[in-house]
Design a protein around this motif. Sequence first.
Motif, PDB file in Angstrom:
ATOM      1  N   ASP A  18       0.853  -1.184   0.000  1.00  0.00           N
ATOM      2  CA  ASP A  18       0.000   0.000   0.000  1.00  0.00           C
ATOM      3  C   ASP A  18       0.892   1.239   0.000  1.00  0.00           C
ATOM      4  O   ASP A  18       1.462   1.614   1.026  1.00  0.00           O
ATOM      5  CB  ASP A  18      -0.912   0.001   1.231  1.00  0.00           C
ATOM      6  CG  ASP A  18      -1.928   1.139   1.200  1.00  0.00           C
ATOM      7  OD1 ASP A  18      -1.679   2.143   0.502  1.00  0.00           O
ATOM      8  OD2 ASP A  18      -2.953   1.037   1.892  1.00  0.00           O
TER       9      ASP A  18
ATOM     10  N   ASP B   5      -1.042  -4.473   7.057  1.00  0.00           N
ATOM     11  CA  ASP B   5      -1.932  -4.324   5.906  1.00  0.00           C
ATOM     12  C   ASP B   5      -1.645  -5.395   4.857  1.00  0.00           C
ATOM     13  O   ASP B   5      -2.563  -6.017   4.317  1.00  0.00           O
ATOM     14  CB  ASP B   5      -1.767  -2.929   5.304  1.00  0.00           C
ATOM     15  CG  ASP B   5      -2.486  -2.764   3.983  1.00  0.00           C
ATOM     16  OD1 ASP B   5      -3.719  -2.606   3.993  1.00  0.00           O
ATOM     17  OD2 ASP B   5      -1.810  -2.819   2.929  1.00  0.00           O
TER      18      ASP B   5
ATOM     19  N   LEU C 176      -2.809  -8.822   6.193  1.00  0.00           N
ATOM     20  CA  LEU C 176      -4.263  -8.944   6.232  1.00  0.00           C
ATOM     21  C   LEU C 176      -4.829  -9.179   4.837  1.00  0.00           C
ATOM     22  O   LEU C 176      -5.670 -10.060   4.628  1.00  0.00           O
ATOM     23  CB  LEU C 176      -4.872  -7.682   6.852  1.00  0.00           C
ATOM     24  CG  LEU C 176      -6.405  -7.643   6.963  1.00  0.00           C
ATOM     25  CD1 LEU C 176      -6.933  -8.886   7.683  1.00  0.00           C
ATOM     26  CD2 LEU C 176      -6.851  -6.379   7.677  1.00  0.00           C
ATOM     27  N   ARG C 177      -4.349  -8.429   3.864  1.00  0.00           N
ATOM     28  CA  ARG C 177      -4.826  -8.622   2.492  1.00  0.00           C
ATOM     29  C   ARG C 177      -4.404  -9.985   1.943  1.00  0.00           C
ATOM     30  O   ARG C 177      -5.132 -10.603   1.156  1.00  0.00           O
ATOM     31  CB  ARG C 177      -4.308  -7.492   1.599  1.00  0.00           C
ATOM     32  CG  ARG C 177      -4.968  -6.159   1.868  1.00  0.00           C
ATOM     33  CD  ARG C 177      -4.578  -5.072   0.876  1.00  0.00           C
ATOM     34  NE  ARG C 177      -3.209  -4.612   1.060  1.00  0.00           N
ATOM     35  CZ  ARG C 177      -2.242  -4.753   0.177  1.00  0.00           C
ATOM     36  NH1 ARG C 177      -2.474  -5.383  -0.979  1.00  0.00           N
ATOM     37  NH2 ARG C 177      -1.036  -4.280   0.408  1.00  0.00           N
TER      38      ARG C 177
ATOM     39  N   LEU D 115      -6.810 -12.550   3.477  1.00  0.00           N
ATOM     40  CA  LEU D 115      -8.130 -12.436   2.856  1.00  0.00           C
ATOM     41  C   LEU D 115      -8.134 -13.055   1.460  1.00  0.00           C
ATOM     42  O   LEU D 115      -9.174 -13.514   0.980  1.00  0.00           O
ATOM     43  CB  LEU D 115      -8.553 -10.968   2.777  1.00  0.00           C
ATOM     44  CG  LEU D 115      -8.880 -10.290   4.114  1.00  0.00           C
ATOM     45  CD1 LEU D 115      -9.114  -8.790   3.919  1.00  0.00           C
ATOM     46  CD2 LEU D 115     -10.111 -10.928   4.757  1.00  0.00           C
TER      47      LEU D 115
ATOM     48  N   PHE E 145      -5.099   2.680   8.934  1.00  0.00           N
ATOM     49  CA  PHE E 145      -5.340   1.239   8.916  1.00  0.00           C
ATOM     50  C   PHE E 145      -6.767   0.929   9.360  1.00  0.00           C
ATOM     51  O   PHE E 145      -7.449   0.092   8.769  1.00  0.00           O
ATOM     52  CB  PHE E 145      -4.332   0.540   9.828  1.00  0.00           C
ATOM     53  CG  PHE E 145      -4.433  -0.961   9.830  1.00  0.00           C
ATOM     54  CD1 PHE E 145      -3.759  -1.717   8.879  1.00  0.00           C
ATOM     55  CD2 PHE E 145      -5.203  -1.624  10.776  1.00  0.00           C
ATOM     56  CE1 PHE E 145      -3.842  -3.103   8.875  1.00  0.00           C
ATOM     57  CE2 PHE E 145      -5.300  -3.014  10.781  1.00  0.00           C
ATOM     58  CZ  PHE E 145      -4.610  -3.742   9.828  1.00  0.00           C
ATOM     59  N   LYS E 146      -7.220   1.609  10.406  1.00  0.00           N
ATOM     60  CA  LYS E 146      -8.577   1.387  10.900  1.00  0.00           C
ATOM     61  C   LYS E 146      -9.622   1.854   9.884  1.00  0.00           C
ATOM     62  O   LYS E 146     -10.645   1.195   9.678  1.00  0.00           O
ATOM     63  CB  LYS E 146      -8.776   2.114  12.237  1.00  0.00           C
ATOM     64  CG  LYS E 146      -8.108   1.438  13.427  1.00  0.00           C
ATOM     65  CD  LYS E 146      -8.326   2.228  14.708  1.00  0.00           C
ATOM     66  CE  LYS E 146      -7.822   1.467  15.909  1.00  0.00           C
ATOM     67  NZ  LYS E 146      -8.630   0.256  16.204  1.00  0.00           N
TER      68      LYS E 146
ATOM     69  N   LYS F  60      -9.275   1.907   6.700  1.00  0.00           N
ATOM     70  CA  LYS F  60      -9.226   1.019   5.541  1.00  0.00           C
ATOM     71  C   LYS F  60      -9.864  -0.336   5.819  1.00  0.00           C
ATOM     72  O   LYS F  60     -10.569  -0.884   4.964  1.00  0.00           O
ATOM     73  CB  LYS F  60      -7.766   0.830   5.101  1.00  0.00           C
ATOM     74  CG  LYS F  60      -7.597  -0.074   3.888  1.00  0.00           C
ATOM     75  CD  LYS F  60      -6.138  -0.142   3.447  1.00  0.00           C
ATOM     76  CE  LYS F  60      -5.977  -1.053   2.232  1.00  0.00           C
ATOM     77  NZ  LYS F  60      -4.578  -1.124   1.760  1.00  0.00           N
ATOM     78  N   HIS F  61      -9.620  -0.882   7.003  1.00  0.00           N
ATOM     79  CA  HIS F  61     -10.014  -2.269   7.265  1.00  0.00           C
ATOM     80  C   HIS F  61     -11.129  -2.436   8.298  1.00  0.00           C
ATOM     81  O   HIS F  61     -11.622  -3.542   8.490  1.00  0.00           O
ATOM     82  CB  HIS F  61      -8.792  -3.070   7.733  1.00  0.00           C
ATOM     83  CG  HIS F  61      -7.731  -3.195   6.696  1.00  0.00           C
ATOM     84  ND1 HIS F  61      -7.916  -3.904   5.530  1.00  0.00           N
ATOM     85  CD2 HIS F  61      -6.468  -2.691   6.628  1.00  0.00           C
ATOM     86  CE1 HIS F  61      -6.812  -3.853   4.803  1.00  0.00           C
ATOM     87  NE2 HIS F  61      -5.918  -3.122   5.441  1.00  0.00           N
ATOM     88  N   GLU F  62     -11.518  -1.342   8.957  1.00  0.00           N
ATOM     89  CA  GLU F  62     -12.585  -1.422   9.928  1.00  0.00           C
ATOM     90  C   GLU F  62     -13.687  -0.441   9.538  1.00  0.00           C
ATOM     91  O   GLU F  62     -13.709   0.063   8.423  1.00  0.00           O
ATOM     92  CB  GLU F  62     -12.044  -1.129  11.339  1.00  0.00           C
ATOM     93  CG  GLU F  62     -10.946  -2.097  11.774  1.00  0.00           C
ATOM     94  CD  GLU F  62     -10.356  -1.752  13.132  1.00  0.00           C
ATOM     95  OE1 GLU F  62     -11.041  -1.088  13.936  1.00  0.00           O
ATOM     96  OE2 GLU F  62      -9.196  -2.124  13.379  1.00  0.00           O
TER      97      GLU F  62
END
Length: 312
Positions: A189, A200, A203-204, A207, A251-252, A254-256
């Motif tokens: 990223d 990040d 996590l990606r 997923l 980060f939050k 983007k992913h939360e």
Amino acid sequence: NLKNLIMNNDFNNVTVVITTFLSGRNLESCLKNIPDYFQKLIIDNANEKDKKEYFENKFKNLNYYLSPENLGVPRSYSLANKLVKTQYMFNTQPDVIIKKNCIETLIKKLPLYRNAIILSPTVFHNGDYHVDGDFKILKIRNKKFYDIKNLVFNSAHNYPPQGDFSVEAVTGTAMLIDREKLQTINDWDKNIFNYFEDMDLCLRSRLKGYEIVKIREAEVDHKAFSSHSEKFDKELDFSRNWHYSWSRVYFKKKHENYYNAICWGFLQFLKSIIKFCVYFFLDKKKSVVHHAKLAGYLNSILNRSPSFRPKF
């Protein structure tokens, strides 16, 4: 086995990538532990032109890239991903000491974990093992274990694992990355300058269905927050806290939940203001830290880019 790997050119398919910024003597210490038969790429974000000739002459198979600007960590690795020709990159930092046969061991393990995008060594910190960012997503470190006999806190995770194990995430301290799989998750990223780019990426990757595996037999020792020359501590400590705070909120978001991330970031911003005001009279050094944090939180809340760069 090691001799056979060299003869079969298995090591020719790996490039060691190190990003630097005013690293001083640390880079040379790191490179001394990397065997000559590995390709090595240095991304110098401080554009120290005198270092290029020195390192390229001293170490074999080394390409020293001078960046005209300070790219930060993920953009440096993304650039390296375009420059290298091998299938695998071993990404690490100047303040990391790579133990004997570490990279070789990771390479030998590749056939066992075909679905892995990242193989990571076991990370020690100044010689000691403790729970690190590998568990930020799993939150294993939030579970407390008590030694009833001594009535003292004792973490069951203060000891290295006994074998390889699959995890949700690993820190960017040292990673052997499959570049083909990296392309399927759209690389690093590049919106991030520093911090949480490793979480990040992991996590990606998870997923997408890829595995991330810690290899017990491969080891590195990390001297945290020492990747730069000591004379730049003040400026880079401010930068570190600024970008850590910015990236936490990013980060939050983007992913939360976006709204919750903004609210959480604003709460951290208010806390940092209070701490800055208190420490302004009690401890100037700590007040500077919280000044950096509140600025980082505010810029991320306002959706501004991570534009802060240290000035010397």
